[in-house]
Design an enzyme around this catalytic site. Structure first.
Site, PDB file in Angstrom:
ATOM      1  CG  ASP A   6      -1.801   1.173   1.380  1.00 32.57           C
ATOM      2  OD1 ASP A   6      -2.242   1.705   0.345  1.00 32.57           O
ATOM      3  OD2 ASP A   6      -2.061   1.590   2.527  1.00 32.57           O
ATOM      4  CG  LEU A   7       1.352   5.810  -1.708  1.00 33.22           C
ATOM      5  CD1 LEU A   7       2.739   5.480  -2.217  1.00 33.22           C
ATOM      6  CD2 LEU A   7       0.591   6.640  -2.742  1.00 33.22           C
ATOM      7  N   GLY A   8      -0.110   4.887   1.462  1.00 27.60           N
ATOM      8  CA  GLY A   8      -0.220   5.726   2.658  1.00 27.60           C
ATOM      9  C   GLY A   8      -0.006   4.971   3.957  1.00 27.60           C
ATOM     10  CB  SER A 107      -2.189   3.383  -3.645  1.00 29.39           C
ATOM     11  OG  SER A 107      -2.666   4.481  -2.885  1.00 29.39           O
ATOM     12  CG  ASN A 108      -8.285   1.977  -1.945  1.00 29.60           C
ATOM     13  OD1 ASN A 108      -8.201   1.266  -2.935  1.00 29.60           O
ATOM     14  ND2 ASN A 108      -8.993   1.632  -0.883  1.00 29.60           N
ATOM     15  CE  LYS A 141      -5.476  -0.524  -1.128  1.00 32.77           C
ATOM     16  NZ  LYS A 141      -4.138  -0.235  -0.572  1.00 32.77           N
ATOM     17  CG  ASP A 166      -2.709   2.293   6.495  1.00 37.78           C
ATOM     18  OD1 ASP A 166      -3.091   1.929   5.353  1.00 37.78           O
ATOM     19  OD2 ASP A 166      -2.949   3.414   6.958  1.00 37.78           O
TER      20      ASP A 166
END
Length: 199
Positions: A6-8, A107-108, A141, A166
């Protein structure tokens, strides 16, 4: 193996309180009021799937939150969500690729953010074989089809994939497909996970 990040709050720290703080400064609406009114509702999800424009998203959120902002003010505040890269994770991504593994980002996110972070953090693109973004895929997601689409595109089975995120809902969605899924609860989660594997 296929490693999906994931990104964030996995590769880059994000903080929505910074966004609300910026919007409060622009609008003079008290921060406490914005915190109370801010929700990631249907407009948020539509934006992440690329179903509505940045402008429509801004209008919807400002309406929901009774927030008197121009589109430029909304956008400026929206980009303050990004705090800093997690260099340990970037280093791990590079090491995995050196070892012959496939490394991708899932990523969302939304088009508005993609006008900012790729230029601000070029290290992310440099560390990944491919970046999958919800608004490009028309899904988000934890919908099962987004994980299935990544597995299919990469040519891996769920049993040969590891996913880091996360968000507990996203982890559960991937788990249901048989993907090994690790909930990232802090900056040490990923380095600790790989401490043994990468020795």
């Amino acid at each position: 193996m296929l490693y999906i990040f994931d990104l964030g709050n996995v590769i880059v720290d994000i903080d929505f309180n910074r966004v609300l703080g910026a919007w409060s400064d622009f609008s003079r609406v008290p921060l406490a009021t914005l915190k109370q009114n801010f929700t990631m509702g249907e407009a948020f999800h539509q934006h992440e799937r690329g179903e509505i424009t940045d402008q429509a998203f801004a209008e919807a959120l400002c309406l929901e939150m009774d927030l008197p902002l121009s589109y430029e003010q909304f956008s400026a505040g929206w980009q303050t969500v990004f705090v800093a890269l997690r260099p340990d994770v970037i280093a791990i991504m590079h090491k995995l690729r050196e070892q012959g593994h496939r490394v991708v980002v899932l990523s969302n996110t939304n088009r508005l953010h993609t006008t900012f972070w790729p230029e601000e953090y070029p290290e992310i693109r440099a560390a990944a074989d491919h970046i999958y973004l919800s608004q490009d895929m028309g899904m988000r997601k934890p919908e099962a089809q987004i994980y299935q689409a990544v597995l299919q595109a990469e040519g891996f089975s769920a049993a040969d994939a590891v996913f880091f995120d996360d968000n507990a809902d996203n982890i559960e969605g991937a788990n249901q497909l048989g993907i090994v899924s690790i909930l990232v609860t802090g900056k040490e989660t990923i380095p600790n996970y790989f401490a043994k594997q990468l020795c």
